[in-house]
Design a protein around this motif. Structure first.
Motif, short mmCIF file in Angstrom:
data_model
loop_
_atom_site.label_atom_id
_atom_site.label_comp_id
_atom_site.label_asym_id
_atom_site.label_seq_id
_atom_site.Cartn_x
_atom_site.Cartn_y
_atom_site.Cartn_z
N SER A 208 0.57 -1.00 0.08
CA SER A 208 -0.13 0.05 0.11
C SER A 208 0.60 1.19 0.03
CB SER A 208 -0.70 0.09 1.47
OG SER A 208 -0.25 -0.02 2.26
N THR A 209 2.48 0.81 0.66
CA THR A 209 3.02 2.44 0.74
C THR A 209 4.32 2.54 -0.88
OG1 THR A 209 4.63 1.01 2.11
CG2 THR A 209 2.47 2.02 3.02
N GLU A 210 4.82 3.05 -0.88
CA GLU A 210 5.74 4.09 -2.82
C GLU A 210 6.74 3.21 -1.99
OE1 GLU A 210 4.60 5.09 -5.13
OE2 GLU A 210 2.39 5.29 -4.69
N GLU A 211 7.18 3.11 -0.83
CA GLU A 211 8.31 2.15 -0.61
C GLU A 211 8.24 0.62 -0.08
OE1 GLU A 211 12.36 1.63 0.42
OE2 GLU A 211 11.04 3.24 -0.46
N GLY A 212 6.68 0.40 -0.31
CA GLY A 212 7.21 -1.13 -0.62
C GLY A 212 6.61 -1.34 -1.49
N LYS A 213 5.93 -0.46 -2.65
CA LYS A 213 6.09 -1.11 -3.72
C LYS A 213 7.15 -0.92 -5.22
CE LYS A 213 0.83 1.02 -4.51
NZ LYS A 213 0.23 2.31 -5.11
N ARG A 214 8.03 -0.39 -4.39
CA ARG A 214 9.46 -0.29 -4.70
C ARG A 214 10.19 -0.94 -4.43
NH1 ARG A 214 14.21 0.62 -3.50
NH2 ARG A 214 13.77 1.22 -1.24
N ARG A 215 10.23 -2.05 -3.24
CA ARG A 215 10.52 -2.55 -2.49
C ARG A 215 10.51 -4.36 -3.28
NH1 ARG A 215 9.88 -4.11 3.30
NH2 ARG A 215 11.46 -5.40 2.80
N LEU A 216 8.56 -4.43 -4.07
CA LEU A 216 8.41 -5.50 -4.50
C LEU A 216 9.19 -5.29 -5.71
CD1 LEU A 216 5.32 -5.70 -3.02
CD2 LEU A 216 6.69 -7.33 -2.58
N ASP A 217 9.31 -3.87 -6.48
CA ASP A 217 9.16 -3.92 -8.01
C ASP A 217 10.86 -4.21 -8.03
OD1 ASP A 217 8.65 -3.30 -10.50
OD2 ASP A 217 10.26 -1.92 -10.27
N ASN A 218 12.02 -3.77 -6.83
CA ASN A 218 13.56 -4.36 -7.33
C ASN A 218 13.95 -5.81 -6.95
OD1 ASN A 218 13.56 -1.08 -7.01
ND2 ASN A 218 14.31 -1.53 -5.19
N THR A 219 12.49 -6.58 -6.68
CA THR A 219 12.45 -8.17 -6.42
C THR A 219 12.63 -8.59 -7.01
OG1 THR A 219 11.81 -7.70 -3.58
CG2 THR A 219 11.91 -9.95 -4.18
N TYR A 220 10.89 -8.12 -8.44
CA TYR A 220 11.11 -8.71 -8.98
C TYR A 220 12.19 -8.70 -10.04
CZ TYR A 220 8.87 -9.47 -13.18
OH TYR A 220 8.37 -10.73 -14.70
N GLN A 221 13.09 -7.39 -9.89
CA GLN A 221 13.87 -6.89 -11.36
C GLN A 221 15.48 -8.02 -11.16
OE1 GLN A 221 13.58 -5.08 -13.60
NE2 GLN A 221 11.36 -4.68 -13.39
N ALA A 222 15.41 -7.90 -9.43
CA ALA A 222 16.83 -9.08 -8.97
C ALA A 222 16.29 -10.13 -9.96
CB ALA A 222 16.80 -9.11 -7.46
N GLN A 223 15.11 -11.14 -9.51
CA GLN A 223 14.52 -11.94 -9.91
C GLN A 223 14.74 -12.11 -11.68
OE1 GLN A 223 13.70 -14.70 -8.83
NE2 GLN A 223 12.54 -15.90 -9.75
N LEU A 224 13.76 -11.65 -12.16
CA LEU A 224 15.11 -10.83 -13.66
C LEU A 224 15.89 -11.03 -14.23
CD1 LEU A 224 12.03 -8.35 -15.21
CD2 LEU A 224 11.88 -10.90 -14.97
#
Length: 333
Positions: A208-224
């Motif tokens: 729900s927070t911008e910081e939380g979304k950023r962390r999730l997006d970064n985690t997915y980029q690491a997976q890619l």
């Protein structure tokens, strides 16, 4: 996504979020494997197979991807037996392993050339803790038969820093380090992000927070980055060794449903014949999870369920935080 210790698929991904010739003894149809070491192989239609039978179905494949559950003895025994069965049908074989990072290829090569002992290689190449129990049989078969072994994964420090800082972290790398990574490190893979977030428990709108979304997006980029690097290393190996067959061993999430590294390979080299072998494991209480998506021409193998790792949620959380605390010591400056 993978960690150097046995974890279920879900806990592996949860951890990433915080980290910013012989036949197997097959069970008859509709019965579980007889022991923890056994598997039950089947094609996409559910037709049972033996290991030699599976190898014969893979004769013309350019790339065979075995999705594994890291640390599961049944998965690793199947890998070793299928490696031998494929070799005896086609000795032009390349072994590619997620369990080694590309920046340690030289150390792996030195071991294969007899210039390092096993303990020295494990130390210098930052081998996973379960190397001897899980990957030694594959590497030793390759060494005995003088086969190339590819350290296929992205450097762990780079992956962690992408998970922490985001995709732009790659712009800070020295030129030689950046050049070793794929030209397109963060490709679009249809449906993959949704499956990744859903497995993390963040389906729908996510944090729900911008910081939380950023962390999730970064985690997915690491997976890619892991997926694109493994795909890139496979293509490099095939360019160096034309007409060889690659046996790629990676965590099942990287190939299940032909997403992850398989989708990247198909985008970059659609002419390749890629076959995927996906594990299926009931949960420990005897209930069944949905069968993995098996495409026509691909295969599945059934395993005994792994024991429940923790019954005490607080102890599990404490153990995970201890691991994450060690990871946070990494600097990304």
């Amino acid at each position: 996504m993978s960690l150097p210790f046995p974890l279920t698929k879900l806990s592996c991904i949860a951890a990433a979020a915080f980290l910013a010739g012989c036949a197997v003894h097959h069970s008859p149809p509709d019965t579980p494997p007889a022991t923890f070491y056994d598997t039950r192989l089947a094609d996409a239609s559910g037709q049972p197979l033996t290991t030699p039978g599976l190898a014969s179905r893979l004769d013309h494949a350019d790339v065979v991807v075995i999705g594994e559950l890291h640390g599961h003895q049944g998965a690793h025994l199947l890998e070793a037996r299928l490696q031998a069965a494929l070799y005896h049908r086609n000795p032009d074989q390349i072994l590619a392993l997620e369990a080694f990072n590309l920046d340690h290829q030289a150390h792996l090569d030195q071991y294969l050339a007899g210039k390092l002992g096993e303990e020295e290689m494990m130390e210098d190449a930052a081998a996973w803790e379960n190397y001897q129990a899980s990957y030694r049989p594959l590497v030793e078969f390759a060494r005995r038969h003088d086969l190339p072994v590819v350290a296929a994964n992205a450097p762990s420090g780079v992956v962690r820093c992408v998970g922490r800082e985001g995709a732009s972290y790659l712009d800070t790398l020295p030129e030689t380090e950046r050049d070793a990574l794929p030209e397109q490190p963060f490709p679009e893979v249809p449906g993959y992000r949704e499956r990744f977030m859903d497995t993390l428990g963040h389906s729908g709108h996510g944090e729900s927070t911008e910081e939380g979304k950023r962390r999730l997006d970064n985690t997915y980029q690491a997976q890619l980055l892991r997926d694109s690097t493994m795909a890139d290393r496979i293509l490099e190996a095939l360019a160096t060794h034309p007409d060889h067959q690659v046996l790629m061993v990676a965590g099942a999430f990287h190939s299940e449903g032909r997403q992850g590294l398989v989708a990247v390979l198909e985008q970059q080299a659609p002419e390749l014949d890629i076959r995927v072998i996906t594990p299926y494991m009931p949960v420990d209480d005897g209930s069944l999870e949905p069968l993995p998506a098996i495409a026509a021409g691909d295969f599945r193998y059934d395993l005994w369920p792994l024991p429940v790792r923790y019954r005490d949620g607080e102890r599990e959380q404490a153990a995970m935080m201890e691991r994450f605390g060690r990871a946070r010591e990494l600097t990304c400056d």
